[in-house]
Design a protein around this motif. Structure first.
Motif, PDB file in Angstrom:
ATOM      1  N   ASP A 107       0.818  -1.211   0.000  1.00 54.91           N
ATOM      2  CA  ASP A 107       0.000   0.000   0.000  1.00 54.91           C
ATOM      3  C   ASP A 107       0.853   1.263   0.000  1.00 54.91           C
ATOM      4  N   ALA A 108       2.116   1.136   0.424  1.00 50.38           N
ATOM      5  CA  ALA A 108       3.004   2.293   0.463  1.00 50.38           C
ATOM      6  C   ALA A 108       3.579   2.644  -0.911  1.00 50.38           C
ATOM      7  N   VAL A 109       3.495   1.728  -1.881  1.00 50.17           N
ATOM      8  CA  VAL A 109       4.091   1.993  -3.191  1.00 50.17           C
ATOM      9  C   VAL A 109       3.065   2.333  -4.263  1.00 50.17           C
ATOM     10  N   PHE A 110       1.792   2.250  -3.917  1.00 48.11           N
ATOM     11  CA  PHE A 110       0.728   2.615  -4.848  1.00 48.11           C
ATOM     12  C   PHE A 110       0.046   3.888  -4.374  1.00 48.11           C
ATOM     13  N   THR A 111      -0.512   4.632  -5.307  1.00 50.63           N
ATOM     14  CA  THR A 111      -1.396   5.738  -4.961  1.00 50.63           C
ATOM     15  C   THR A 111      -2.790   5.140  -4.828  1.00 50.63           C
ATOM     16  N   VAL A 112      -3.383   5.303  -3.649  1.00 43.84           N
ATOM     17  CA  VAL A 112      -4.688   4.711  -3.368  1.00 43.84           C
ATOM     18  C   VAL A 112      -5.715   5.827  -3.193  1.00 43.84           C
ATOM     19  N   HIS A 113      -6.866   5.678  -3.845  1.00 39.87           N
ATOM     20  CA  HIS A 113      -7.941   6.665  -3.775  1.00 39.87           C
ATOM     21  C   HIS A 113      -9.214   6.011  -3.249  1.00 39.87           C
ATOM     22  N   ASP A 114     -10.022   6.813  -2.582  1.00 35.56           N
ATOM     23  CA  ASP A 114     -11.293   6.306  -2.065  1.00 35.56           C
ATOM     24  C   ASP A 114     -12.326   6.119  -3.163  1.00 35.56           C
TER      25      ASP A 114
END
Length: 125
Positions: A107-114
């Motif tokens: 999760d730290a290496v991807f851009t995560v959006h709601d």
């Protein structure tokens, strides 16, 4: 706003839909992403990159399961997209899928959006 379907792939446990949204390819896997179904996601991701999409948005809202093989498919796409000057954005991860990313540190290496809207509005690569 579907601007045209790029393609789809299907097996009994995973359906992958791809569509264009401006400069992004929105890829929506639905079902279980694992050792048996990973190629059904890998191939469309590679096709999107080959067609010149540098920015991949993975809509995880319908992804029910992801194992380490599925995670590796997404990590591989991320490396290729970043090498082309783009990136991979993950959207609406279900708790069971988010947990895999959290446990592995991915999760730290991807851009995560709601939301998908937030990912498409984000003008970063």
């Amino acid at each position: 706003m579907d601007r045209g379907t790029v393609g789809s792939a299907q097996s009994g446990r995973l359906l992958v839909e791809v569509r264009e949204e401006g400069p992004s390819a929105v890829v929506t896997p639905a079902g279980e992403l694992d050792h048996h179904t990973a190629d059904l996601l890998r191939e469309p991701l590679e096709e999107c990159l080959a067609k010149g999409f540098k920015r991949l948005v993975i809509d995880c809202s319908r992804l029910e399961f992801c194992d380490s093989t599925g995670l590796n498919v997404l990590l591989g796409a991320r490396l290729k997209a970043e090498a082309a000057g783009g990136g991979v954005h993950l959207v609406e991860m279900q708790p069971v899928v988010a947990r895999v990313f959290e446990i592995t540190g991915a999760d730290a290496v991807f851009t995560v959006h709601d939301t998908l809207e937030a990912a498409l509005a984000d003008d970063s690569a």
